[in-house]
Design a protein around this motif. Structure first.
Motif, mmCIF file in Angstrom:
data_model
loop_
_atom_site.group_PDB
_atom_site.id
_atom_site.type_symbol
_atom_site.label_atom_id
_atom_site.label_comp_id
_atom_site.label_asym_id
_atom_site.label_seq_id
_atom_site.Cartn_x
_atom_site.Cartn_y
_atom_site.Cartn_z
ATOM 1 N N UNK A 17 -17.713 54.348 51.933
ATOM 2 C CA UNK A 17 -17.126 54.908 53.160
ATOM 3 C C UNK A 17 -16.736 56.369 52.954
ATOM 4 N N UNK A 18 -16.154 56.674 51.792
ATOM 5 C CA UNK A 18 -15.774 58.053 51.481
ATOM 6 C C UNK A 18 -16.997 58.950 51.395
ATOM 7 N N UNK A 19 -18.059 58.469 50.731
ATOM 8 C CA UNK A 19 -19.276 59.268 50.578
ATOM 9 C C UNK A 19 -19.949 59.516 51.919
ATOM 10 N N UNK A 20 -19.945 58.513 52.789
ATOM 11 C CA UNK A 20 -20.539 58.686 54.120
ATOM 12 C C UNK A 20 -19.786 59.730 54.935
ATOM 13 N N UNK A 21 -18.482 59.823 54.733
ATOM 14 C CA UNK A 21 -17.711 60.861 55.440
ATOM 15 C C UNK A 21 -17.991 62.244 54.856
ATOM 16 N N UNK A 22 -18.336 62.299 53.553
ATOM 17 C CA UNK A 22 -18.663 63.578 52.910
ATOM 18 C C UNK A 22 -20.081 64.037 53.241
ATOM 19 N N UNK A 23 -20.980 63.077 53.472
ATOM 20 C CA UNK A 23 -22.383 63.384 53.767
ATOM 21 C C UNK A 23 -22.763 62.733 55.097
ATOM 22 N N UNK A 30 -29.207 57.668 51.848
ATOM 23 C CA UNK A 30 -30.158 56.615 52.209
ATOM 24 C C UNK A 30 -29.585 55.290 51.725
ATOM 25 N N UNK A 31 -29.227 54.444 52.690
ATOM 26 C CA UNK A 31 -28.570 53.168 52.385
ATOM 27 C C UNK A 31 -29.131 52.112 53.311
ATOM 28 N N UNK A 35 -27.051 46.457 53.638
ATOM 29 C CA UNK A 35 -26.359 46.419 52.350
ATOM 30 C C UNK A 35 -24.857 46.193 52.515
ATOM 31 N N UNK A 36 -24.214 47.053 53.290
ATOM 32 C CA UNK A 36 -22.763 46.941 53.468
ATOM 33 C C UNK A 36 -22.380 45.661 54.210
ATOM 34 N N UNK A 37 -23.051 45.306 55.326
ATOM 35 C CA UNK A 37 -22.708 44.030 55.983
ATOM 36 C C UNK A 37 -22.844 42.827 55.058
ATOM 37 N N UNK A 38 -23.841 42.857 54.147
ATOM 38 C CA UNK A 38 -24.006 41.741 53.213
ATOM 39 C C UNK A 38 -22.810 41.591 52.294
ATOM 40 N N UNK A 39 -22.277 42.711 51.804
ATOM 41 C CA UNK A 39 -21.082 42.662 50.953
ATOM 42 C C UNK A 39 -19.880 42.207 51.770
ATOM 43 N N UNK A 40 -19.764 42.697 52.994
ATOM 44 C CA UNK A 40 -18.630 42.315 53.844
ATOM 45 C C UNK A 40 -18.638 40.814 54.139
ATOM 46 N N UNK A 41 -19.827 40.254 54.383
ATOM 47 C CA UNK A 41 -19.912 38.803 54.639
ATOM 48 C C UNK A 41 -19.455 38.017 53.408
ATOM 49 N N UNK A 42 -19.850 38.490 52.236
ATOM 50 C CA UNK A 42 -19.435 37.801 51.015
ATOM 51 C C UNK A 42 -17.917 37.869 50.848
ATOM 52 N N UNK A 43 -17.320 39.014 51.143
ATOM 53 C CA UNK A 43 -15.871 39.158 50.987
ATOM 54 C C UNK A 43 -15.117 38.259 51.963
ATOM 55 N N UNK A 44 -15.705 37.977 53.132
ATOM 56 C CA UNK A 44 -15.068 37.060 54.082
ATOM 57 C C UNK A 44 -15.169 35.609 53.613
ATOM 58 N N UNK A 45 -16.247 35.301 52.872
ATOM 59 C CA UNK A 45 -16.458 33.940 52.388
ATOM 60 C C UNK A 45 -17.108 34.011 51.008
ATOM 61 N N UNK A 46 -16.286 34.014 49.977
ATOM 62 C CA UNK A 46 -16.771 34.247 48.612
ATOM 63 C C UNK A 46 -17.292 32.981 47.933
ATOM 64 N N UNK A 47 -17.488 31.916 48.706
ATOM 65 C CA UNK A 47 -17.978 30.664 48.114
ATOM 66 C C UNK A 47 -19.489 30.685 47.888
#
Length: 291
Positions: A17-23, A30-31, A35-47
Motif C-alpha cells: 500500500x505504501x509503495x503504491x502511494x509512492x508510485x 506491475x502487480x 495478488x492482494x485480494x488473494x492475501x486478504x481472503x486468506x487473512x479473513x479465513x486462515x484455515x
C-alpha cells in the motif's frame, strides 16, 4: 513470541500500500490484480491453503536521464522475518554490470535487520546506487561498437516437466517469454515441454523466474548455443512463442490425467528442424507412424 504467517502477510500488504502511494502512475508498479485480494481472503479465513506469494516489479527512474531500472520482488510468506528475493534489471545494463549491481544490492539488503520492511529500502538503494553501473555499461557498449565484427549468440533451452496444467502457471510462462523477447513454445498437458530461444541472459532469467521456488518436476534437459556475426533473429527456429496444444491419448476419468500425442509432437519438432530433441527429452528415438 513466535511471529505468525498472518502477521507477516499483514505487514506485506501495508508495504505494498505504501509503495503504491509512492508510485501512483500506471506502469510504475506491475502487480497481478488478484495478488492482494488473494492475501486478504486468506487473512479473513486462515484455515485454507496459503495464498500465492506476493510478486511484483517496480520501475525506478535513475539519474537525470531517468533511465528505467526494474526491481523485481518476490516475497516469501514469512517476509519481513526472512529476506525478500530481489532482482534489478535494465535494458541499459550489460550483463556484467547487472550482475555486479545485484551482488551489491543483495549484500546491502542482507545487512539490514530481520523484521524490517526492506523493499522500500531496496528501491532507495537502487535509485541512489545504479548510476555508476549504467555509466560503465554505456562505456562498454561504446567500446564494443568500435569493433569491426560483433558476434552474438542465440541461446536455446529445452525444458521438460511431468505436466503443465495450471492457468496461472501458463500465464506466467507466456508473460515472462513475451517480456524477455523469447520465441519458442509451451506444450500443455502431460508431459509438459517448454522451448525458449533468445539472448542467453534472457533465457536464464526466464528459467530462474518460472522454476522458482518449488516446481519440483521440471528440468532443463538440453541447451543449444549458436553464434552469428549478424542478428540472432536469423537463427530462431520459431517466429513467436507458441501455445502448443496437441490431441490427448485416452480419458481416464480424471480431468488432468491424460497424455499428449507424442507422435504429433515429434512431427512438430521435425517441422522446426529439432527432431533430434525428442530422444533427449524422452530417452527414446522418435518414430512417426506410417500414414
Amino acid at each position: 513470541m513466535a511471529v505468525t504467517v498472518q502477521e507477516c502477510l499483514e505487514l506485506q500488504l501495508l508495504e505494498v500500500e505504501m509503495l503504491l502511494s509512492m508510485f501512483p502512475k500506471k506502469g510504475e508498479i506491475s502487480l497481478d490484480e488478484e495478488a492482494v485480494p488473494g492475501v486478504q481472503r486468506y487473512l479473513r479465513n486462515a484455515d485454507g491453503a496459503l495464498p500465492p506469494r506476493l510478486e511484483y516489479s517496480i520501475a525506478i527512474d535513475v539519474g537525470e536521464a531517468k533511465v528505467k531500472v526494474d526491481l523485481q520482488v518476490l516475497l516469501p510468506h514469512m517476509y519481513p522475518h526472512v529476506a525478500p528475493q530481489l532482482f534489478a534489471r535494465s535494458n541499459a545494463l550489460r550483463r556484467q554490470q547487472q550482475l555486479q549491481l545485484n551482488t551489491r544490492l543483495a549484500s546491502h539488503i542482507s545487512s539490514l535487520d530481520s523484521g524490517e520492511l526492506r523493499v522500500y529500502e531496496a528501491v532507495q538503494w537502487v535509485k541512489e546506487n545504479s548510476l555508476p553501473y549504467l555509466e560503465n555499461s554505456k562505456i562498454s557498449s561504446e567500446s564494443a561498437s568500435k569493433e569491426v565484427v560483433v558476434k552474438e549468440t542465440l541461446h536455446r533451452m529445452w525444458i521438460y516437466s511431468h505436466h503443465i496444467y495450471r492457468q496461472e502457471l501458463r500465464k506466467k510462462i507466456f508473460d515472462c517469454a513475451k517480456k524477455l523477447n523469447l520465441t519458442g513454445f509451451c506444450l500443455t498437458g502431460k508431459p509438459g515441454v517448454i522451448c525458449v530461444e533468445g539472448l542467453r541472459e534472457n533465457c536464464e532469467e526466464f528459467w530462474r523466474a518460472i522454476r522458482y521456488p518449488s516446481w519440483k518436476h521440471i528440468s532443463c534437459k538440453h541447451v543449444e548455443n549458436v553464434e552469428t556475426e549478424g542478428s540472432i533473429d536469423n537463427l530462431r527456429l520459431f517466429r513467436a512463442f507458441e501455445d502448443l496444444q496437441l490431441q490427448a491419448h485416452g480419458d481416464y476419468g480424471l480431468r488432468n490425467d491424460y497424455h499428449m500425442d507424442l507422435g504429433q509432437f515429434l512431427e512438430f519438432l521435425k517441422q522446426h528442424q529439432s527432431g533430434h530433441i525428442f530422444q533427449i527429452l524422452f530417452g527414446v528415438e522418435g518414430k512417426l507412424s506410417d500414414k
